[in-house]
Every structure is written in structure tokens, then in C-alpha cells.
Design an enzyme around this catalytic site. Structure first.
Site, PDB file in Angstrom:
ATOM      1  N   HIS A 273      -6.911  -6.129  -0.378  1.00 14.06           N
ATOM      2  CA  HIS A 273      -5.733  -5.329  -0.050  1.00 14.06           C
ATOM      3  C   HIS A 273      -4.955  -6.025   1.068  1.00 14.06           C
ATOM      4  O   HIS A 273      -5.013  -5.629   2.229  1.00 14.06           O
ATOM      5  CB  HIS A 273      -6.216  -3.943   0.382  1.00 14.06           C
ATOM      6  CG  HIS A 273      -5.168  -2.875   0.347  1.00 14.06           C
ATOM      7  ND1 HIS A 273      -4.523  -2.511  -0.805  1.00 14.06           N
ATOM      8  CD2 HIS A 273      -4.668  -2.083   1.326  1.00 14.06           C
ATOM      9  CE1 HIS A 273      -3.664  -1.531  -0.536  1.00 14.06           C
ATOM     10  NE2 HIS A 273      -3.734  -1.259   0.756  1.00 14.06           N
TER      11      HIS A 273
ATOM     12  N   ASP B  82      -8.678  -6.014  -5.340  1.00 11.85           N
ATOM     13  CA  ASP B  82      -8.319  -4.894  -4.472  1.00 11.85           C
ATOM     14  C   ASP B  82      -8.996  -3.632  -4.998  1.00 11.85           C
ATOM     15  O   ASP B  82      -8.572  -3.059  -6.010  1.00 11.85           O
ATOM     16  CB  ASP B  82      -6.791  -4.718  -4.471  1.00 11.85           C
ATOM     17  CG  ASP B  82      -6.323  -3.688  -3.455  1.00 11.85           C
ATOM     18  OD1 ASP B  82      -7.166  -2.933  -2.933  1.00 11.85           O
ATOM     19  OD2 ASP B  82      -5.107  -3.634  -3.184  1.00 11.85           O
TER      20      ASP B  82
ATOM     21  N   SER C 144       0.825  -1.187   0.000  1.00 11.16           N
ATOM     22  CA  SER C 144       0.000   0.000   0.000  1.00 11.16           C
ATOM     23  C   SER C 144       0.875   1.258   0.000  1.00 11.16           C
ATOM     24  O   SER C 144       1.733   1.410  -0.866  1.00 11.16           O
ATOM     25  CB  SER C 144      -0.971  -0.047   1.190  1.00 11.16           C
ATOM     26  OG  SER C 144      -1.992   0.899   1.042  1.00 11.16           O
TER      27      SER C 144
END
Length: 796
Positions: free
Chosen positions: A521, A490, A370
Site C-alpha cells: 500500500h 496490497d 487509499s
């Protein structure tokens, strides 16, 4: 469990003999028959017993064949054969007889589990050596190699082995976790983001093997994490924007990219600090990383240092948070430069005692998911000396595509109302040190207000603010090799982010690898069906230690998880399918012949229904895909049942001729798999809590795996959005006249999706996306000209 081992290196017999000798499995006194040697190897792997009686007792726990346990087989002096070897091997790998395999169907079960095997005469020593070496490097049911399992049980404790030690091209867990050194330094960056007249000092937390104290130099895994020093959840929630607002009309413009292209401004920089002395040892430590990454933990006992840097505007560091700006990348680059000897750091924030990374071998890899992977991508574009590779997972390559899309304000999945300034204040962990925050509060709040203006939530266009936060134009500058990992489901950092990076890297002369899973995610280093940690071990042993293990050749270019079977991973050379299938839109069907006519739908819902959906997005998602309450508020068409399987590989494209009843409008799209079936869940199940030890006397990771869920009627494949006033590009406003037909082309998010025979492909077109767009509940009617509208799928 089905094993998929892409990081397994098939070695020659001579290499196997050498490495087994390094491990003390083979000695000059080793037996000269296959059966006798096999029992010697077993004896050395039964670490909890030291005498003959204990050894025989342990053998008795294992099944040898249909009529003998292994103790009976041993005592009867029976001759080893392939079936006995692999019956025992499966049990050593923690597979259970009667559940995972049976003696009666051994060959079939070995194929089902995908255990690598060899043929030959097992009474020959060389056959047993080759088979045992392969077994040591085969995964157990819980996601570790058999050799890792032995290491965690204490295999290396009484052995004199080299540090680091490489077996099968990979670093082994031979370092003592109890000796890990934890220390803090403060890196001086060429920044003054809080305008206090001093260069920003940036806190860096370091974990390194204790063996570095005696002269060993090790490479470093660097995780750039703005979350590492804490987050300000309440402050972020307070700043989060209301999304129940109408879409606004934009005045037409003729804006060119050059008009909004980011141009850096020269800034005066305060002088560097004076150095008051040198230090060999840090004077500050820490107890535990606030947000550790277990892949890093895996490597700490394998001869790698790990560092966590949160960057500017975080707790115990100087500066302010800027969310993806050039300065934030600069701050992360500064850490790498210190690790490679090109920048100064100090033992604390006041004494100016310089300390060097004398334990570092000058080679760095960046890791993390991320925001963490995003900053790895950003740093890679800077050509930083010593940055050998990045492993960017679920990473943003263009912040505009995270918070915006085709001229629309778009929320990352699960976070309606978040924006760049919200993330900035959430990660401005200096707020947690009230005294430190006192001195930068006013400056930061003024910056935040300016950030809110520049990010332009009102109209959602691409501008200089977003161009500064777009790394794609600089991908051409990347010099380090790149590993990318992303979830095909995601909807936080959406699949387009990694696809754009992959495409941009195609012409860049670096090695690039891509792993695509069916999850949301998440991290994937804890799934036993995929040897992710082994693959990264092969990769990092080569990149950071220089081991000639053919990692670049062994690892496939693309590994992807199949969505129609559990524990199944396959390979591709490229993401974009070479063939296409075009569907034409009719009133309720997707067909392969040309059509005509029009359909209309209205975006406005009854007030009660609208308010219900704003509070219950899963209900809206359900109603959108089912016949009933959303009829008349969206277009839904399905194909006939498929007569053969399709593999959608790449970006589906919708071309549409459409009119809005007003002089503004937006459209959203979903591509859907229809048909009753059990489908792979996009969140893995917990199999064994703390079931994956990361090293001897060290931390553990949960064992997780994707499983089928209960039967469902449909599954989202991909989605997309567009503002009808940004038909050409996201920085130029096009005219939109009420009732006038316009043509748009929208690339949906890329996917790799097997659509089985008998399923139906569905396309949904609608206005407001309650999960991602503004939600104004406006009275807008959309009309689609069916004869001029198509859906095109890329197929592999």
C-alpha cells in the site's frame, strides 16, 4: 539501474530545435559543426562555472573514450562520434563508469540501462541537436530527467522563459518555490451533517504559485484527504473490535438486491449564509500541510496549484465523519465546485466575506492514495464540471469489499478489528479542537452507535449501509478520464478494488490507464526505474493545460511491474488473460487430469497454538505454507514443477464441492508460488534519502526501488474468502446443513504474476484466516470432494 520511460515523447527535429531555442540552448550564433555545438551545449549545462578554465576543469572530470578524458578530447580538437557522445551522456545522467557501464561494452550497457539513443553522423549539427534534445528528456539514475536536474541546479534562474513552459509535452519547473502562496478558505456545502441548523463550512488549504498574483490562471490538483487535519489514533484503538470471536450461523433468507438497495432520503437543508461582503485575498494562512503528497509538490513549481480538503467532520470544518457516505462525497464535490466558480467560499467561519478562486483556470484533477484515491473515484461518479481527470492510487471502489467479503467480516491487511465506524472516529479530527468538539460530541457519538448497528459486524452481509458506499454501480456516470495505480501485493486495499473499477470502466467512453506495481500500500512516484511523475506530467499538461501532446496515445493502457526481474515494467492491453489452465485437486497435488476421493481438515487448533497465532500472524502465515504443525488443519496441494513459464493475468477461480461438519462455515484460499528463489520484495528499498529534488530550492523525495530479497521457499500470489452461507451473493443467506455437500465458486484477487519454469503452483484451502477473518477456533471439519473441485488460472 534500468530506465523505463513510458512518458517520453519522440519529437520531430523542428520541434526539438524550437524547444531548444526556447531553452536558449540554441541561438542564431550557435556553432555550425556538430563537435563545436556539442561543447556549446555542455558549456550551458555546467551551471557552476562561468569561465573557460572552470569549463575545462569540469570537462576533465568526465571520460570521453578509452584513452582521453573529455578535457583532453576538447583540447586535442577531436571529432565527436556516437560513442563519445553517449559515454559522456551516461555520466551526465549520473551513471558511473566501471559500475553501471564501461566504454568497452558501451552499446550493450546502453541497452541494459535502456537509455534512448539515436544514430547518425555526430559531426552534423542536426544529429547533435536531436541527440541533445533526447538526452535532456532522458532520466538520470535518481529518477529525474536531465533537464529537471539542470533546473534544480538553477538553469532557469537567469533565463527569460515563459511561465508555464512546456518541453516534450510536459510542464517544466520554472516557477519560484519561495513565492508559493499558502492560504485558507471555507467552502459552504449543501450539507448540515451535524444538524446544528447551519450549512457545513469546510476548510480548504491552498498552495498556489506566487505568479498567480499578477494575473496568471492555473489549474488545480485537489487531494481529498480526511487525514489532512490529523487523526485520533487512541480513539480508533479504543473502538477497534475484538476479532477472537466465533463465526455465527445465519438464518436462511430470500433477500433480493432491491430489498437492500440504498435509497437516499430527502433532508431539509438550512438556508445559505448571507453574504456580508467580498474579499480578493484570504485572511488565513498555514505553515505546512500536515500530510502533503510529493507528486503534488512536484507540480507546484510547474505551474499548478495544489489544494487539500479534509471534508466534513475534520478539524476547523463543520459536520461529522461518515466514512464513505454520500455526504462525504458531497463535501468533496463542494471543493471542486468552488474551484470552478460554481460555489461560494468565505475567508473565515464567522464574517461571511465571500472569496472566489479567481486564480483558477477552472480545471481540476484529483490525486492521492487509499482513502484519498477512494474519494477521487467517488467524485468522478458525480460528473462534476471542471473535474478533468482523477489519478486514483490504491483506491477503494466498494467499501463492502474493504471491510467485508462474500458474507464475511474481513479486516484490511494489518488492521484486525478495524471497521467503518473505527475509521470514522479516527478521522473525526474535530476532536482535536476541544471547544468545537464540545458542541457536536453527543450528536456524533449517537451517529457512531447507529453506524455500528448498520454496518453489521455480527453477520457480515451486504446491506443498504454498504450499498451506499459502493461506487461501482455509478461508474457508468463517469465523464472524466481516469488513471488507476495499485499494488498487486496490497492486502490493505486489495487488488479486486481496482480490477472491479477497471472492468466497470470498459464500457464507459472515457480514457482509462492502469499501472500495477509489485508493492504493498505505497506511492510509486519516487522510483527511478519508472517515470511515473513524467507520465503524470504528460497526462496533466494535456488534461489541465490543454497541451496537444498525444498523452492518451503515448501512455500504454496497462503498465505492470514484472515480479521476476528488478526495474522491469511491461505493457498489456487488458488485465484478463485470453487463455486458461485448469487444475484438478487430488490429495496432495494439483493435476491436469480428473481425480476422485475426499480430503478433510479441522479448523480447531490446540489452545496454545491458537493463542500463539493470534499474537504472531507472520508465524501463522509461515506455518500455513510449510509441512508440519498445520497438517490436518488445512488442505495444501502443489503442481508438478512447471516445464514453462506461466503469466497469470486476472482472477484465478476455485470451484469447490465441500461440506462442513456444522451448519455454518467459512473457507479461505491462498494461491502460492513454491520453489526456492530470490523474489522481489513488496516494499521498496531506500536508495538515496532526499535524493530526488522536486524543483529548484524546493522539497525533496527519497529515492526508492524494489529489489530482490534473500532466497525464500514461497510467495503468496493471491487469496480469497467466502462464507458458506453466502454461496449465491453477499446479501442472501443460503441454507447450510451439517455434513451436506455444497458447491461454491470463489474468484481470488486478480494478479499479474510470472511463475517461472521449475516452480510449483500451490493452492491452500483453510478456514480461519488469522490476518483477516474472525478467529473463533471452532471445532469445524471441512470435507472437500476432490473429483468435483478445480482451480482455473487465466493466462496471458
Amino acid at each position: 539501474m534500468k530506465l523505463n520511460q513510458f512518458g517520453l515523447k519522440h519529437e520531430s527535429l523542428s520541434t526539438a530545435k524550437k524547444e531548444l531555442t526556447d531553452l536558449h540552448f540554441l541561438t542564431e550564433k550557435s556553432a555550425t559543426t556538430g563537435t563545436a555545438l556539442w561543447f556549446e551545449l555542455l558549456r550551458k549545462s555546467f551551471l557552476t562555472v562561468k569561465d573557460e578554465s572552470g569549463f575545462v576543469a569540469k570537462l576533465g572530470n568526465l571520460l570521453a573514450d578509452e584513452t582521453n578524458d573529455l578535457a583532453e578530447f576538447y583540447q586535442k580538437e577531436k571529432t565527436l562520434n556516437k560513442d563519445v557522445f553517449y559515454t559522456v551522456a551516461l555520466q551526465l545522467l549520473e551513471f558511473e563508469h566501471g559500475i553501471d557501464f564501461s566504454v568497452e561494452h558501451l552499446g550493450k550497457d546502453l541497452l541494459k540501462i535502456n537509455v534512448p539513443t539515436i544514430d547518425g553522423d555526430f559531426e552534423q549539427v542536426d544529429t547533435v541537436i536531436a541527440a541533445w534534445y533526447l538526452l535532456l528528456n532522458t532520466h538520470t539514475q535518481n529518477g529525474l530527467t536531465f533537464l529537471d536536474k539542470l533546473a534544480n541546479e538553477g538553469f532557469y534562474l537567469d533565463q527569460n522563459v515563459s511561465q508555464p513552459l512546456f518541453i516534450n509535452g510536459k510542464a517544466q519547473a520554472v516557477f519560484d518555490a519561495t513565492k508559493i502562496i499558502r492560504e485558507v478558505v471555507y467552502v459552504e456545502a449543501d450539507l448540515d451533517t451535524d444538524a446544528d441548523g447551519k450549512r457545513d463550512l469546510l476548510k480548504l488549504e491552498i498552495l498556489r504559485p506566487g505568479e498567480t498574483e499578477t494575473g496568471l490562471k492555473v489549474p488545480t490538483l485537489f487531494t481529498a484527504s480526511p487525514y489532512n487535519q490529523g487523526v485520533n489514533g487512541p480513539a480508533g484503538e479504543q473502538l477497534t473490535y475484538n476479532v477472537n470471536l466465533p463465526l455465527e450461523r445465519k438464518e436462511p433468507t430470500d433477500t433480493q438486491y432491491e430489498d437492500i438497495q440504498y435509497q437516499p432520503e430527502a433532508k431539509d437543508l438550512p438556508p445559505a449564509r448571507s453574504v456580508n461582503g467580498q474579499a480578493d485575498q484570504a485572511t488565513e494562512t498555514f505553515a505546512r500541510e500536515l500530510t502533503n503528497y510529493t507528486l503534488n509538490d512536484f507540480f507546484l513549481v510547474r505551474g499548478f496549484a495544489v489544494v487539500y480538503g479534509a471534508g466534513i467532520g475534520t478539524r476547523d470544518s463543520d459536520g461529522i465523519q461518515t466514512c464513505g457516505s454520500v455526504e462525504q462525497t458531497d463535501s468533496m464535490v463542494a471543493y471542486i465546485e468552488w474551484l470552478t466558480g460554481k460555489r461560494r467560499a468565505f475567508t473565515n467561519r464567522t464574517d461571511n466575506l465571500e472569496i472566489k478562486a479567481w486564480w483558477s483556470n477552472g480545471k481540476v484533477a484529483m490525486t492521492g492514495k487509499s482513502y484519498l484515491g477512494t474519494l477521487a473515484t467517488a467524485c468522478a461518479t458525480r460528473q462534476v464540471e471542471g473535474l478533468e481527470t482523477i489519478i486514483s492510487e490504491a483506491a477503494i471502489s466498494d467499501w463492502y469489499q474493504y471491510y467485508r467479503d462474500n458474507g464475511l467480516v474481513i479486516a484490511p491487511g494489518g488492521f484486525p478489528g478495524e471497521d467503518a465506524d473505527v475509521l470514522a472516529i479516527e478521522t473525526f479530527s474535530k476532536m482535536k479542537n476541544a471547544g468545537d468538539y464540545l458542541h457536536s460530541k453527543t450528536f456524533f457519538m449517537d451517529y457512531l452507535a447507529e453506524m455500528a448497528r448498520l454496518q453489521d459486524r455480527r453477520f457480515g452481509n451486504y446491506n443498504s449501509f454498504w450499498d451506499e458506499r459502493n461506487y461501482l454501480p455509478f461508474v457508468k456516470d463517469i465523464k472524466c478520464d481516469v488513471v488507476m495505480v495499485h499494488g498487486l501485493n496490497d492486502w490493505n486495499v486489495k487488488p479486486r478494488q481496482v480490477a472491479d473499477l477497471w472492468d466497470a470502466l470498459k464500457t464507459v467512453p472515457v480514457t482509462k490507464k492502469l499501472i500495477l506495481h509489485q508493492g504493498q500500500h505505497i506511492y510509486i512516484n519516487n522510483q527511478p526505474s519508472l517515470d511515473f511523475s513524467d507520465m503524470m506530467n504528460l497526462w496533466l499538461s494535456h488534461k489541465l493545460y490543454g497541451v496537444e501532446n498525444q498523452a492518451k496515445e503515448i501512455l500504454p493502457d496497462i503498465i505492470y511491474q514484472k515480479n521476476t526481474a528488478v526495474e522491469t515494467w511491461e505493457t498489456l492491453k487488458d488485465w484478463q488473460g485470453e487463455q486458461t489452465q485448469t487444475y484438478h485437486l487430488s490429495k496432495t497435488e494439483l493435476v491436469t487430469t480428473e481425480t476422485s476421493g475426499q480430503v478433510t481438515f479441522n479448523d480447531e487448533l490446540l489452545t496454545e497454538q491458537y493463542e500463539r497465532y493470534t499474537k504472531n500472524i507472520p508465524l501463522w502465515e509461515k506455518d500455513l505454507k510449510e509441512n508440519g504443525v498445520m497438517d490436518g488443519h488445512r488442505y495444501l496441494a502443489k503442481s508438478a514443477e512447471l516445464t514453462s513459464e506461466l503469466l497469470i493475468a486476472g482472477r484465478p477461480t476455485v470451484k469447490l464441492t465441500v461440506a462442513s461438519s456444522q451448519d455454518l462455515g467459512m473457507l479461505s484460499f491462498q494461491l502460492v508460488d513454491f520453489g526456492k528463489a530470490k523474489r522481489l520484495k513488496d516494499v521498496p528499498d531506500l536508495l538515496v534519502p532526499h535524493g530526488m529534488p522536486l524543483g529548484p530550492n524546493w522539497r525533496e523525495e527519497n529515492v526508492m526501488e524494489f529489489k530482490f530479497g534473500p532466497e525464500t521457499e514461497y510467495k503468496l500470489i493471491s487469496r480469497g474468502h467466502i462464507n458458506l452461507q453466502n454461496r449465491e451473493n453477499p446479501w442472501k443467506n443460503d441454507e447450510l446443513i451439517a455434513g451436506e455437500m455444497v458447491t461454491i465458486e470463489v474468484h481470488l484477487h486478480p494478479t499479474l504474476y510470472h511463475l517461472p519454469k521449475g516452480r510449483q503452483l500451490g493452492l491452500i484451502i483453510y478456514g480461519t484466516d488469522f490476518a483477516h477473518t474472525v478467529r473463533g477456533n471452532q471445532e469445524i471439519e471441512y470435507t472437500i470432494e476432490l473429483g468435483e473441485s478445480t482451480l482455473t488460472l487465466p493466462l496471458a
